[in-house]
Design an enzyme around this catalytic site. Structure first.
Site, PDB file in Angstrom:
ATOM      1  N   TYR A 190      17.505  29.709   9.342  1.00 37.97           N
ATOM      2  CA  TYR A 190      16.157  31.037  10.339  1.00 37.97           C
ATOM      3  C   TYR A 190      16.351  30.631  11.419  1.00 37.97           C
ATOM      4  CZ  TYR A 190      13.909  30.040   5.505  1.00 37.97           C
ATOM      5  OH  TYR A 190      13.351  30.826   3.904  1.00 37.97           O
ATOM      6  N   LYS A 216       0.735  -1.006  -0.352  1.00 37.47           N
ATOM      7  CA  LYS A 216      -0.322  -0.002  -0.286  1.00 37.47           C
ATOM      8  C   LYS A 216       0.954   1.625  -0.006  1.00 37.47           C
ATOM      9  CE  LYS A 216       0.179  -0.167   4.835  1.00 37.47           C
ATOM     10  NZ  LYS A 216      -0.892  -0.792   6.386  1.00 37.47           N
TER      11      LYS A 216
HETATM   12  C1  LIG Z   1      -0.279  -2.065   6.483  1.00 39.41           C
HETATM   13  C2  LIG Z   1      -0.745  -3.200   7.032  1.00 39.41           C
HETATM   14  C3  LIG Z   1      -0.207  -4.256   6.944  1.00 39.41           C
HETATM   15  C4  LIG Z   1       2.021  -4.354   7.179  1.00 39.41           C
HETATM   16  O1  LIG Z   1       2.011  -4.159   8.216  1.00 39.41           O
HETATM   17  P1  LIG Z   1       3.539  -3.936   8.704  1.00 39.41           P
HETATM   18  O2  LIG Z   1       3.364  -3.508   9.720  1.00 39.41           O
HETATM   19  O3  LIG Z   1       4.016  -2.922   8.067  1.00 39.41           O
HETATM   20  O4  LIG Z   1       4.113  -5.077   8.555  1.00 39.41           O
HETATM   21  C5  LIG Z   1      -0.560  -5.587   7.388  1.00 39.41           C
HETATM   22  N1  LIG Z   1      -2.025  -5.942   7.556  1.00 39.41           N
HETATM   23  C6  LIG Z   1      -3.211  -4.857   7.630  1.00 39.41           C
HETATM   24  C7  LIG Z   1      -4.387  -4.259   7.554  1.00 39.41           C
HETATM   25  C8  LIG Z   1      -2.546  -3.173   7.199  1.00 39.41           C
HETATM   26  O5  LIG Z   1      -3.053  -2.216   7.677  1.00 39.41           O
END
Ligand SMILES: *Cc1c(COP(=O)(O)O)cnc(C)c1O
Length: 345
Positions: free
Chosen positions: A242, A33
């Protein structure tokens, strides 16, 4: 060239998947994702497929459509957000598998795409996505009769191995799914590391693939090297950057490098942060600007052409500690201005 260089080691990525698959001792998917946590899904997903991943997970249908174009027809692509209004065409054309999160989504799915594949997401205590136990009891027999491809839930505290929430959610998931025929999945990276009890039929690692905690043995995947634009001498009493937040007490040599918060180098980490010239650590001075950062290079014989922010010396989790965040946010914040190079495919 003034572009900072973000190097992504696909052989380290593949090795991380392989190690997590060995620890899972069951079929291992890959969570890609958010553009593969910012690292580039067009390069990351094919590398993982080449290593053996056959089940991929994305957050929303639109990501799944892009991933289908990249991967071609073979692998399964699961969508965590499920079947939302307006998704039917995307799901059908890209042959995506929505993780159904509610009775409403189930109705939408059977009406909009009758007979097409789906999975079920259950809430085992995190209260984020998925059906609650009561909702699931009502739907369970009807849903199981239609042969879901996967039944899954997600752990809230898997990065804390001793947290009581882990066994609590494991029990809740078992109560909801023991005895069903469909493949089951509970563990992301943290869950895999909790051990075999948590791994069921399919695991879903994300952050560990990309070199982040809680997978302490991960190989680093990302190197970030930032060119030096200019080097100047700074006298005692003069300021850098800054707000005059840094004032030199001694004569110093200061390099200005070509990166900043617009590149995802979080401004808040400035007071704690370092970069590296080969084996020598150099302190960041003053505030991180949008495109520029001042660095103390007084102790270097020769100012280098570039300084390293991420790599063998410091990880995404080192930066996360400095910024009061997590490695996930460091990765997904990395901007679009880098020259990205992928090696080790
Ligand atoms: C993002 C996510 C994962 C992966 O999790 P990690 O901690 O990055 O390994 C797996 N399952 C769901 C439902 C997620 O939202």
């Amino acid at each position: 060239m003034t572009q900072a260089r973000l190097s992504i080691d696909l052989s380290a990525l593949r090795a991380n998947w392989h190690t997590l698959a060995e620890k899972s001792r069951t079929e291992t998917g890959a969570v890609v994702k958010a553009n593969a946590y910012g690292l580039g899904i067009d390069k990351v997903a094919p590398a993982l497929a080449a290593e053996g991943a056959r089940r991929f997970f994305v957050a929303i249908a639109e990501e799944g459509v892009a991933l289908r174009r990249i991967l071609g027809p073979g692998p399964d692509i699961f969508v965590f957000s499920g079947h939302m209004a307006g998704d039917a065409d995307l799901l059908r054309e890209a042959r995506l598998i929505p993780m159904i999160n509610s009775i409403d989504q189930m109705l939408r799915h059977v009406e909009g795409l009758p007979g097409s594949p789906f999975g079920i997401q259950l809430d085992s205590g995190m209260n984020r996505l998925g059906m609650e136990p009561a909702e699931w009891s009502a739907l369970r027999d009807i849903a199981l009769a239609q042969k879901p491809q996967l039944v899954m839930s997600h752990l809230a505290c898997a990065d804390e191995p001793c947290h009581g929430m882990n066994p609590h959610q494991l029990r809740a998931f078992q109560d909801m799914t023991d005895g069903i025929d469909a493949p089951r999945s509970l563990a992301a990276t943290g869950g895999i590391l909790l051990g075999e009890d948590y791994c069921f039929d399919i695991t879903r690692p994300g952050i560990g693939l990309y070199g982040g905690l809680p997978f302490v043995d991960a190989r680093p995947v990302v190197t970030l090297s930032i060119p030096v634009i200019q080097v100047r001498e700074v006298e005692p009493g003069e300021s850098v950057g800054y707000g005059n937040s840094f004032i030199a007490r001694t004569p110093m040599r200061v390099a200005t490098i070509a990166g900043g918060y617009a590149d995802g180098i979080l401004r808040g980490m400035g007071p704690n942060a370092y970069v590296w010239a080969g084996e020598t650590r150099c302190k960041i001075l003053g505030r991180i600007s949008m495109d520029l950062i001042g660095v103390d290079v007084s102790h270097l014989e020769q100012p280098p052409e570039a300084l390293e922010l991420l790599g063998q010396h410091q990880s995404i989790d080192t930066l996360a500690d400095w910024a009061g965040t997590i490695g996930y946010e460091i990765l997904t914040s990395l901007g679009t201005r880098y020259a990205r190079d992928y090696h080790g495919a």
